[in-house]
Design an enzyme around this catalytic site. Structure first.
Site, PDB file in Angstrom:
ATOM      1  N   CYS A   6       0.826  -1.202   0.000  1.00 33.47           N
ATOM      2  CA  CYS A   6       0.000   0.000   0.000  1.00 33.47           C
ATOM      3  C   CYS A   6       0.867   1.262   0.000  1.00 33.47           C
ATOM      4  O   CYS A   6       2.031   1.242   0.383  1.00 33.47           O
ATOM      5  CB  CYS A   6      -0.916   0.007   1.220  1.00 33.47           C
ATOM      6  SG  CYS A   6      -2.263   1.212   1.095  1.00 33.47           S
ATOM      7  N   ASP A 128      -5.829  -3.478  11.667  1.00 35.44           N
ATOM      8  CA  ASP A 128      -4.639  -2.647  11.744  1.00 35.44           C
ATOM      9  C   ASP A 128      -4.462  -2.189  13.188  1.00 35.44           C
ATOM     10  O   ASP A 128      -5.399  -2.245  13.988  1.00 35.44           O
ATOM     11  CB  ASP A 128      -4.813  -1.431  10.816  1.00 35.44           C
ATOM     12  CG  ASP A 128      -3.512  -0.705  10.521  1.00 35.44           C
ATOM     13  OD1 ASP A 128      -2.443  -1.140  11.012  1.00 35.44           O
ATOM     14  OD2 ASP A 128      -3.559   0.310   9.808  1.00 35.44           O
TER      15      ASP A 128
END
Length: 227
Positions: A6, A128
């Site tokens: 990412c 996360d």
């Protein structure tokens, strides 16, 4: 095993991710982020993917105009929501865009996992580390959460692990959580927003080498295995 890189923002690091065999590549549209891309930049990079990986656009509490711009510029295969989007907003975004949606959930304590069941409308969940109080970014802070919190937690198929993963730690993360999909951003950087092609290649290689056994339940984590 699925690997997402990412926060890609340059042609050489995108090429490194694709050449290494990343399954998903992420483009961030969030002005506060050092990985932010304007729509023209995102369009140019997305065009380079040429079907070699899934294109993901990361947005934070987007309005409908931002969603429309993302569709037009990136033509994402997946929309990643990394803000405070409610379950209802996730469902509305999915209807509005006609694209699969991945919702990021910040985890710091076991109570945070109670929200997993609320987001059934999401096609995928990304677990996360919850950002520190007062942090400017909702993710990409280079922090890991306590993986033992996942012990005994029923997680939906296709969930993804993120937060503080690096080439040297991702094999342990796979072993302890049973994750079958991982996401990395700051763990393959030499400075905030500065991806390193060698670290990208090393991360993907480490994931492939440390992948869970083939008979592991795909996309699920049962009790994490202690090492």
């Amino acid at each position: 095993m699925r690997v997402k890189i990412c926060g890609l923002s340059t042609g050489d690091t995108l090429a490194a991710a694709l050449d290494a065999g990343a399954d998903l590549v992420g483009f961030v549209h969030f002005p506060k982020s050092p990985r932010h891309l304007g729509w023209a930049e995102a369009r140019a990079l997305a065009a380079e993917v040429r079907g070699r990986a899934e294109r993901v656009v990361l947005l934070v509490d987007p309005d409908d105009a931002t969603l429309a711009a993302a569709l037009e510029s990136v033509a994402p295969d997946l929309i990643q929501l990394h803000g405070r989007e409610s379950p209802e907003r996730v469902a509305a975004i999915r209807r509005f865009t006609g694209r699969p949606v991945m919702k990021a959930l910040g985890i710091a304590e076991s109570a945070d996992l109670a929200r997993v069941a609320d987001y059934a409308a999401a096609d995928r969940l990304l677990l996360d580390a919850k950002p520190p109080r007062g942090a400017a970014l909702p993710g990409g802070n280079g922090l890991a959460f306590d993986w033992s919190l996942l012990a005994g937690t029923a997680l939906p198929r296709g969930w993804m692990l993120s937060g503080g993963l690096r080439p040297g730690t991702v094999a342990e993360a796979l072993a302890r959580t049973g994750a079958m999909a991982v996401d990395v951003s700051s763990g393959v950087e030499t400075a905030p927003g500065v991806k390193d092609p060698a670290l990208i290649a090393a991360f993907v290689a480490a994931v492939r080498a440390g992948a869970a056994p083939e008979d592991a339940a795909p996309g699920l984590a049962s009790a994490p295995r202690e090492v």
